[in-house]
Design a protein around this motif. Structure first.
Motif, PDB file in Angstrom:
ATOM      1  N   UNK A   1       0.827  -1.217   0.000  1.00  0.00           N
ATOM      2  CA  UNK A   1       0.000   0.000   0.000  1.00  0.00           C
ATOM      3  C   UNK A   1       0.857   1.260   0.000  1.00  0.00           C
ATOM      4  N   UNK A   2       1.871   1.314   0.874  1.00  0.00           N
ATOM      5  CA  UNK A   2       2.682   2.532   0.987  1.00  0.00           C
ATOM      6  C   UNK A   2       3.980   2.465   0.183  1.00  0.00           C
ATOM      7  N   UNK A   3       4.358   1.295  -0.231  1.00  0.00           N
ATOM      8  CA  UNK A   3       5.662   1.078  -0.880  1.00  0.00           C
ATOM      9  C   UNK A   3       6.770   1.801  -0.115  1.00  0.00           C
ATOM     10  N   UNK A   4       6.817   1.552   1.178  1.00  0.00           N
ATOM     11  CA  UNK A   4       7.815   2.203   2.022  1.00  0.00           C
ATOM     12  C   UNK A   4       9.246   1.848   1.613  1.00  0.00           C
TER      13      UNK A   4
ATOM     14  N   UNK B   1      -4.512  -1.434  -4.314  1.00  0.00           N
ATOM     15  CA  UNK B   1      -3.266  -2.184  -4.130  1.00  0.00           C
ATOM     16  C   UNK B   1      -3.498  -3.659  -3.811  1.00  0.00           C
ATOM     17  N   UNK B   2      -4.758  -4.054  -3.639  1.00  0.00           N
ATOM     18  CA  UNK B   2      -5.042  -5.429  -3.208  1.00  0.00           C
ATOM     19  C   UNK B   2      -4.460  -6.446  -4.169  1.00  0.00           C
ATOM     20  N   UNK B   3      -4.457  -6.097  -5.455  1.00  0.00           N
ATOM     21  CA  UNK B   3      -3.981  -7.074  -6.451  1.00  0.00           C
ATOM     22  C   UNK B   3      -2.516  -7.446  -6.243  1.00  0.00           C
TER      23      UNK B   3
ATOM     24  N   UNK C   1       5.512   6.949   7.920  1.00  0.00           N
ATOM     25  CA  UNK C   1       6.402   7.106   6.766  1.00  0.00           C
ATOM     26  C   UNK C   1       6.717   8.583   6.515  1.00  0.00           C
ATOM     27  N   UNK C   2       5.685   9.418   6.596  1.00  0.00           N
ATOM     28  CA  UNK C   2       5.868  10.857   6.377  1.00  0.00           C
ATOM     29  C   UNK C   2       6.753  11.481   7.458  1.00  0.00           C
TER      30      UNK C   2
END
Lengths: 597, 597
Positions: A18-21, A550-552, A378-379
């Motif tokens: 979801x966030x691609x951290x 992003x579930x996929x 993250x921010x």
């Protein structure tokens, strides 16, 4: 009776899909070496600590509570098992997780620290009160202490060998810190950062004011120097250790502990300083500024408490609802039947629509809240560590705007969610055995401390939303981008439309809030709570839309489908709750009556 | 620290001006001799008992709780002062208030009994649990017992010399009474009303299952006779005294008490019947019908708990907010300044918009809820005592429709209201001292027992609203009449319009609910809670409109103005809360997903 399962798979989904951290970490030199697998392993170990070491102490600690004795200047014994668990936490290096490697920390992102703390709090909120302030104290000391004081105290706080406290509240000074009366007098003639002073005054509601988990306690005390101006500008921050460097007991006494609704294992102390020796942290009059330094991370920490109670309550209620059999559930599809359910007879209550709705609401709110909280974490890292100044500034703007929303909105959701979860248990929910009533009691405090939720709403509206329009614009940009990404997918038309509705509602709300403030000094404050909850719900809508999109990428197709359905449920069933909130912003035109008694 | 002031003036306003109950009493032979002054005097004495005798036991009783001992078959000691207060209650003749004079009662209306119980519960919920079931037991015994059993037990229950219990719940049978396993076997060969039986089985959550307040306890037990059909049709009601007529101890044992979130002074007992001697109340298989006989008055009693907690929480929060001084309140008019407030300095928090809004909400809900609850009490009397069959039938229809709404909606408001009131106290709200956290804990149980609030919603929608359209039509007639009366007054145009909106919303909701039921067996159940809360809010709108219209009859002009402003606040600020509820009724078209774990 109660067990806790760390939501490791969901945190991985949030961090990685979801966030691609990890992509953000690669751009930040401080975290360039961190990869997704390492992060996941850290959280897995942290989750194991939460589930195996402190979760078993949660119910017993609530029943036993802390015990105060007047001996030795007032001492507190924490519940059985607390000190040993603390030692294990220290031995594992956990206090140092997000601290700077230059002072002995592990240098990991605050995002991971936030995820760790969600698990610790869900397992045992009372125990986690002790390390809860540690990172804030670390930040305050690191930013304000002289080299000598840093040398003496910082590494002990980073390692967790000593715990720290924040001494702000006094009987007459709660939300209004300007009313603080505690005094500090110079002991060495000088008054500058690092000067030695004598601190006198009474403080209340001091978490960990005394405890038997660490050999020393580092009190950070807000007090007034001689001739300091009235109000918050006259406050200075002072470091007052329980034991002085030469080993003598300092005059920082614990006069008693509060008997509270919940978090019984947390020592909520009444402190009395009688010319206790302390050292100025920063220059005179910069006490409140030092508090603000750690405010965002401290508020995110409390927001994690809201999320943790949502998660804990959901786990408990779902497990009970799958076991408990009462009445026949109508219209249950055959493939939804749990293995244990006899057809024709009474069903597990999880299949009754009223229960299913409560549980789905809890699940959708929990997962949406986790995306939101993770994003703020993250921010927060980006605002401090990102090499691009523009990126740092944008992240700092978003953190400033989102933090009061997350603190108030998520703690409200956590407490109300625990209360709704209690209802799933029927009469069993009202007795201690299942732990859910403790969750209701424990979760209530998070709405109060670290700035009451009403104070958060005022902060959001007056300082973050209206005074600095670029912040809400930054958020709206982010939401617009998400809506556009959903619109590009035919299967996400409903998600996109729901998010667009919220974007429009936020813009309209901004017009109302500006008009309200122009109209009347108190009109805008009367609707601040609606603005905060409206924005909170809109952020959930953003989180759900993003989750659905992003579930996929989720490695498990069944989990991916579950996320899509939960997101859809949230966006269609739960947005109505906020319709009234947005509508009520209009009420500023009709002032609150003054009549009360 | 906490005191309780009985809301006598407000009850007089509701009884005399809003409902004009004295006119209804004159039409009912049973109450023809009762006038407004006498009724007010009864309530004044009841209020004095609540405030002076049991309110002081509320905090101490919470801290001390009940203590169970295994001696003598399991005995429970109630908190210090409880038995003496009970004796004073009995000496005052209070248990007999609404009982038939033919069996030793005072023959006063149930409306007055409901008002009395609001005050008792607000003063001390836990203590009031003991008489809470007495009137229901009186009704069940009166309606079903043989003359011999009536002779032996009824007068003792009417006088309060003996207390009674209801033994329904078993570990596996909560909301699903059809799963009850307790057995009764004939002892005399016959099986008819009054036959002697031996009762065996385990019951849980039995309020007052054992206590030290009365010399004997009259247990009413639901059990199955040999060869009884499965489900609720096989249940019979059996009277099982703790001590048999010859003075021997019956085999009705108390195996322990629950440790609960709240109402610590109430003995919540685990009961074990081991071939205990009992007598059939009514014919075999009529046990559930006997329960239904007392359901409306029992549910109204629980609704009064919701109202009582609203009132108690409002009193506490307002008193604190008037004392506590923090920060400067913006825009406070000079004439609103309390005597103690220094101008320019920090203000009493009552003048801060966020606090004022919470307090006004509590006040408006409390007063609106009192009109609604009083109306149901009046209708309950009319349904039993009115000489006109058509009037009785109409009143019975309205009682049937309104009772589940009042039970669920008012207990929700009471608990959430207490929780919001806690927030007014800030950190002080979280400690025992001010009693507000106890109110949050005590109030939670009312949402669960006497049919959970989810069960009330199903009862309302399936049985009361959809299956019997004349009931909702009777309510809509009443609301239309109120709207028309408001429309006739130029100063009540806003009230009339707000009420008309709710009438339209109820009609629309009826269409949605019928469509949902036709569509899917579970779709309508998924939105039942919204229908109940929507109707609850609409009833508050009716109550506020009526309050505003009747305010001019209030003897005190300042109080009259206050009622007009509170009503206007409720109708303009608080209706938005329900907008989402009405909207969500539409969601039946989008079924709840099945995915959970």
């Amino acid at each position: 009776m109660t067990t806790y399962t760390p939501p490791l798979e969901d945190w991985r989904f949030v961090i990685e899909q979801v966030l691609d951290a990890p992509a953000s970490w690669r751009a930040q030199p401080a975290f360039a070496d961190l990869d997704a697998e390492t992060a996941a392993e850290v959280l897995a170990q942290g989750g194991r600590f939460a589930a195996e070491v402190i979760a078993p102490l949660n119910g017993p600690g609530d029943r036993q509570g802390c015990r105060w004795s007047p001996d030795d200047g007032g001492t507190v014994r924490t519940p059985d098992g607390y000190p040993a668990a603390w030692q294990a936490f220290v031995d594992g290096g956990w206090p140092a997780l997000a601290c700077d490697p230059a002072v002995g920390g592990q240098g990991l992102p605050q995002l991971l620290n936030a995820a760790l703390f969600e698990m610790l709090i869900a397992a045992n909120h009372a125990w986690t009160m002790y390390p809860g302030l540690l990172h804030g104290a670390y930040e305050a000391i690191k930013a304000t202490a002289t080299p000598e004081l840093r040398e003496r105290y910082l590494s002990k706080v980073v390692s967790g060998e000593w715990l720290a406290t924040m001494n702000l509240t006094e009987p007459q000074a709660g939300s209004d810190l300007g009313l603080i009366r505690s005094k500090a007098e110079p002991l060495d003639g000088t008054l500058t950062s690092g000067s030695r002073v004598a601190v006198s005054g009474n403080k209340i509601f001091i978490s960990g004011g005394d405890q038997d988990m660490t050999a020393n306690i580092v009190h950070l005390v807000l007090a007034r120097l001689p001739d300091a101006p009235a109000g918050t500008k006259g406050l200075s921050l002072i470091l007052v250790p329980k034991f002085l460097p030469d080993g003598t007991r300092n005059a920082a006494w614990c006069d008693g502990i509060e008997h509270k609704m919940g978090i019984h294992g947390s020592s909520t102390s009444q402190m009395r300083f009688e010319r206790a020796t302390g050292w100025l942290l920063g220059e005179p009059g910069t006490g409140l500024a030092a508090m603000f330094l750690m405010m965002n991370s401290a508020r995110l920490h409390v927001a994690m408490q809201g999320l943790a109670h949502l998660e804990g309550a959901t786990q408990k209620a779902l497990a009970y609802a799958q076991e408990r059999v009462q009445l026949r559930a109508p219209g249950r599809p055959a493939d939804a039947m749990p293995s244990g359910g006899a057809s024709g007879g009474p069903d597990p209550i999880v299949w009754h629509p009223a229960m299913r709705r409560i549980l789905l609401t809890l699940q959708a709110q929990t997962e949406g809240a986790r995306v939101l909280a993770g994003w703020i974490g993250l921010l927060l890292d980006e605002s401090e560590q990102h090499p691009e100044p523009a990126q740092r500034a944008r992240a700092a703007d978003l953190v400033a705007l989102l933090t009061p929303v997350a603190k108030a909105f998520l703690t409200d959701l956590g407490h109300r969610g625990a209360d709704d979860a209690l209802g799933v248990f029927g009469g069993y929910g009202y007795v201690h055995e299942y732990g859910i009533e403790q969750q209701v009691r424990d979760s209530r405090i998070a709405m109060i401390y670290e700035g009451t939720n009403q104070i958060q709403a005022i902060d959001l509206v007056m300082r973050k939303w209206l005074d600095t329009p670029r912040r809400i614009e930054a958020l709206l940009d982010e939401m617009e981008a998400e809506a556009a990404a959903c619109e590009a997918r035919a299967d996400l038309a409903i998600e996109a439309a729901a998010l667009r509705e919220q974007i429009a509602a936020i813009r309209l709300a901004g017009i109302d809030l500006h008009a309200a403030r122009a109209h009347d000094a108190q009109a805008v404050l009367a609707v601040a709570d609606d603005a905060l909850h409206g924005l909170g719900h809109a952020l959930l809508a953003w989180a759900w839309a993003r989750m659905a999109r992003c579930a996929e990428r989720h490695p498990d197709p069944r989990a991916a489908q579950r996320k899509r359905e939960l997101s859809r449920f949230g966006l269609t069933w739960l947005m109505d709750d906020q319709a009234g909130r947005w509508m009520r912003l209009r009420q500023w035109q009709r002032p609150l009556p003054w009549v009360l008694a």
